[in-house]
Design an enzyme around this catalytic site. Structure first.
Site, PDB file in Angstrom:
ATOM      1  CG  ASP A  85      -1.563  -1.296   1.541  1.00 50.00           C
ATOM      2  OD1 ASP A  85      -2.182  -1.839   0.604  1.00 50.00           O
ATOM      3  OD2 ASP A  85      -1.475  -1.780   2.680  1.00 50.00           O
TER       4      ASP A  85
ATOM      5  CG  ASP B  56      -3.140  -4.200  -1.663  1.00 47.34           C
ATOM      6  OD1 ASP B  56      -4.279  -4.502  -2.071  1.00 47.34           O
ATOM      7  OD2 ASP B  56      -2.743  -4.515  -0.539  1.00 47.34           O
TER       8      ASP B  56
ATOM      9  CG  ASP C 219      -5.260  -1.300   2.664  1.00 42.57           C
ATOM     10  OD1 ASP C 219      -6.023  -0.419   2.213  1.00 42.57           O
ATOM     11  OD2 ASP C 219      -5.042  -2.362   2.066  1.00 42.57           O
TER      12      ASP C 219
ATOM     13  NE  ARG D 278     -11.028  -3.879  -1.414  1.00 42.71           N
ATOM     14  CZ  ARG D 278     -10.093  -4.812  -1.400  1.00 42.71           C
ATOM     15  NH1 ARG D 278      -8.858  -4.506  -1.023  1.00 42.71           N
ATOM     16  NH2 ARG D 278     -10.366  -6.052  -1.759  1.00 42.71           N
TER      17      ARG D 278
END
Length: 279
Positions: A65, A104, A108, A160
């Site tokens: 990330d 990705d 996160d 997301r």
């Protein structure tokens, strides 16, 4: 990958500070970190892994990330920008019928991370924005993953923004802008996942042709979403009701700043969110 230790503040100098091709990793046990005024581009995994169990026919998954918050506490990420830079997904080939995905998440948050604030950031031109809670089976996350997300600008983020499991997540005064036909086509913003406890207030969406029920996605174990004051293309909606969800999430935020009108969210967020806009 750069490991960030406790009691650390990192502020980009001037209006053009960038981290390209890197991952800030904030691990379990780390406490008290501030990251501000930096543009994060293209956290690129050279060797994506094939997972035949991901979805109906498998998928490619990458590891890194832009910022990973893995069990850390008291983290503030403010006035940063996140995108794919000069390596957009459109340039990646397909293998086994799936895009060879080198990217990705952007921010996160997992493994019991707690007391996290994401404010006045710009997330743009990317597939997966933020996961909060990375496994339905991680029951130890219940009661943790307390996250506040406010005044962020999500532009052409596919999904997301965020996707939540277990966490008590307060989402207010964010602006979501996209298109179902863009290079990064809008799929959903809030992912209502296993035992998630999202409390959303006064957010605004501009996605032409989008119906109220499609602003969110309900995953296995997702049963509730408290939502009020949402605008979609200028009209009041309630995505929770449109998806038959309960409004009761078992908590209500008490520690937060002023929550403005959804009608002012677009102008406020566009003018203030992102790197280079610190006052």
């Amino acid at each position: 990958m750069i490991d960030i230790p406790s009691n650390t503040t990192i502020i980009g100098s001037g209006s053009n500070a960038k981290v390209t091709g890197g991952n800030f990793n904030i691990k379990s046990g780390v406490d008290n970190v501030i990251i501000r005024n930096i543009e994060f581009q293209d956290a690129y995994d050279y060797f994506p892994q094939w997972d035949p169990t991901d979805g109906d026919s498998g998928n490619w998954n990458s590891e890194y990330d832009n910022i990973t918050i893995n069990g850390a506490t008291h983290i503030w990420i403010d006035h940063c920008t996140f995108n794919d830079g000069s390596n957009p997904d459109s340039g990646f080939p397909h293998y086994y019928g799936r895009k060879y995905q080198h990217h990705d998440g952007q921010t996160d948050i997992s493994n019991g991370a707690n007391y996290i604030t994401l404010s006045y950031n710009k997330y743009n031109d990317h597939d997966k924005g933020s996961v909060i809670g990375n496994s339905d089976s991680k029951t130890s996350d219940d009661g943790k993953l307390k996250v506040t997300i406010h005044h962020n600008y999500y532009q052409n983020i596919v999904q997301r923004a965020p996707r939540v499991r277990f966490g008590q997540v307060h989402i207010y005064n964010n602006f979501y802008e996209g298109s179902k036909s863009a290079a990064y086509p809008f799929s959903y913003a809030w992912g209502v996942g296993h035992s998630s406890k999202i409390h959303a207030q006064n957010n605004a969406f501009e996605v032409p042709g989008l119906s109220a029920n499609k602003t969110i996605s309900v995953f296995s174990g997702g049963k509730a979403l408290h939502e009020d004051g949402t605008l979609l293309n200028g009209a009041a909606i309630n995505a929770s009701a449109a998806n038959g969800l309960s409004q009761f999430v078992g908590w209500a935020p008490s520690l937060h700043g002023s929550i403005g009108s959804a009608a002012n969210v677009k102008s406020d967020v566009i003018s203030q969110a992102g790197a280079g806009k610190l006052k």
